[in-house]
Design an enzyme around this catalytic site. Structure first.
Site, PDB file in Angstrom:
ATOM      1  N   GLU A 230     -81.699 -15.056 -29.291  1.00 11.45           N
ATOM      2  CA  GLU A 230     -81.203 -14.576 -29.590  1.00 11.45           C
ATOM      3  C   GLU A 230     -81.099 -14.561 -31.103  1.00 11.45           C
ATOM      4  OE1 GLU A 230     -77.388 -14.808 -28.258  1.00 11.45           O
ATOM      5  OE2 GLU A 230     -76.538 -13.470 -29.530  1.00 11.45           O
TER       6      GLU A 230
ATOM      7  N   ALA B  90     -76.426 -15.217 -36.678  1.00 13.08           N
ATOM      8  CA  ALA B  90     -75.813 -15.358 -37.104  1.00 13.08           C
ATOM      9  C   ALA B  90     -75.656 -16.626 -38.343  1.00 13.08           C
ATOM     10  CB  ALA B  90     -74.359 -14.559 -36.314  1.00 13.08           C
TER      11      ALA B  90
ATOM     12  N   ARG C  38     -69.249 -15.538 -39.537  1.00 14.36           N
ATOM     13  CA  ARG C  38     -68.946 -14.617 -39.057  1.00 14.36           C
ATOM     14  C   ARG C  38     -67.811 -14.899 -37.843  1.00 14.36           C
ATOM     15  NH1 ARG C  38     -73.325 -18.092 -34.394  1.00 14.36           N
ATOM     16  NH2 ARG C  38     -72.490 -20.252 -34.855  1.00 14.36           N
TER      17      ARG C  38
ATOM     18  N   ARG D  19     -74.958  -6.152 -11.508  1.00 21.75           N
ATOM     19  CA  ARG D  19     -74.313  -5.538 -12.119  1.00 21.75           C
ATOM     20  C   ARG D  19     -74.066  -3.708 -12.924  1.00 21.75           C
ATOM     21  NH1 ARG D  19     -70.889  -9.117 -15.087  1.00 21.75           N
ATOM     22  NH2 ARG D  19     -71.965 -10.957 -15.078  1.00 21.75           N
TER      23      ARG D  19
END
Ligand SMILES: Cc1cc2nc3c(=O)[nH]c(=O)nc-3n(C[C@H](O)[C@H](O)[C@H](O)COP(=O)(O)OP(=O)(O)OC[C@H]3O[C@@H](n4cnc5c(N)ncnc54)[C@H](O)[C@@H]3O)c2cc1C
Length: 299
Positions: A126, A129, A197, A224
């Site tokens: 990922e 941040a 963040r 999903r």
């Protein structure tokens, strides 16, 4: 010391076996296949295994190839390959489906990423941040997608709320998004990105690479793409399915027939179906589920 080469060639000590027939790229030479999702999101297929398949075959080839190790060569007719894949799916013989893998680049809001990450069988990397500034992208539903709390499903929403309420909700989202300017300002004044963040709302976007095998992708999709999943993650799951379906059309068809559009019956339900009597339980949720299944069965 040997210098790194920009092309790959097998060392002389390795026997390089040419393919029996020419190989073709399942992604037709593309770097990525991409589908936009909502205003700022996307899902892109960036790689597949098998990437190269014999001419005239699809990615389903890898499922059949793996299954034949256990079932023997048999015949190799395309129609029989289809029968084999469908048999494997019906009988939950899952490991041949794990021989196919897909890698995606996904850009999605954090509240969707939180649901997605619960699927533990994928490999994920990922956006950090802590390392980089979060880009200025926030999820806002379209006005007709601002849903009322469902009265039957405590986790879900159904009909749209009235316009006035929807507009107030959009104002609230806008207020939450306005934290972005202060986030940027405070990082410029030296607040660590990893702390700054934390003031951003869960509607802010993140992104990751997500790699998973086909067996577990089908599991992900069955949960999903289901109408019980939140609409926003359903949108991503449906797009994911559109990306992989052309590469593994036979497995996808079997998935639709035996998983996605199939129905599981409990022993109580089978008994009720057999005798024509009511379900032998007082559990209201179970009775409602049985009613929904009966409606699908036209009983
Ligand atoms: C409609 C919906 C509502 C939900 N609501 C909630 C909620 O309110 N709260 C909440 O916390 N979660 C919720 N979830 C998440 C759900 O409980 C699962 O965590 C999520 O769907 C992932 O499913 P999974 O574990 O089967 O998938 P994966 O993690 O992809 O695993 C696939 C399969 O691998 C096996 N497996 C993987 N890891 C392990 C392990 N460590 N040990 C044993 N077997 C393993 C299991 O058989 C599993 O089914 C919801 C999911 C859906 C679809």
């Amino acid at each position: 010391m040997t210098s790194a080469s920009s092309t790959v060639s097998a060392p002389a000590s390795i026997r390089s076996v040419p393919p029996e027939s020419p190989l073709v790229d399942v992604m037709q030479g593309a770097a990525r296949w991409e589908i936009p999702v909502h205003e700022h999101g996307l899902i892109a297929l960036v790689d597949a295994m098998p990437r190269l398949v014999p001419q005239g075959k699809t990615g389903d080839f890898a499922i059949v190839q793996a299954a034949r190790v256990s079932y023997g060569e048999g015949t190799k007719q395309v129609s029989e390959d289809r029968g084999l894949v469908r048999y494997l799916m019906r009988h939950r013989h899952s490991t041949p489906f794990e021989m196919v893998e897909f890698k995606f680049h996904v850009v999605m809001p954090i509240f969707i990423a939180r649901q997605w990450i619960r699927h533990r069988t994928a490999n994920v990397n990922e956006y950090s941040a802590r390392y980089s500034i979060v880009p200025d992208r926030f999820y806002r539903p379209s006005i007709e997608n601002i849903r009322q709390q469902s009265s039957t499903n405590r986790q879900g929403g159904d009909q749209p709320v009235d316009v006035g309420t929807a507009e107030e909700f959009l104002r609230l989202l806008e207020e939450a998004e306005s934290s972005y300017t202060r986030y940027i300002g405070l990082t410029e004044r030296g607040v660590a990105r990893e702390l700054a963040r934390t003031a951003l709302p869960v509607s802010v976007y993140t992104e990751w690479y997500w790699k998973c095998d086909l067996h577990n992708i089908f599991h992900f999709l069955s949960l999903r793409m289901d109408p019980h999943a939140q609409k926003e993650i359903q949108d991503y799951a449906n797009a994911m399915y559109r990306l992989i379906q052309p590469i593994v059309p036979v497995a996808a068809e079997a998935f639709e027939d035996y998983r996605l559009n199939a129905m599981h019956l409990t022993s109580l339900e089978i008994e009720a179906l057999r005798t024509g009597e009511p379900l032998k339980t007082t559990n209201k949720r179970e009775i409602a589920e049985w009613d929904a299944k009966r409606a699908r069965l036209g009983r």
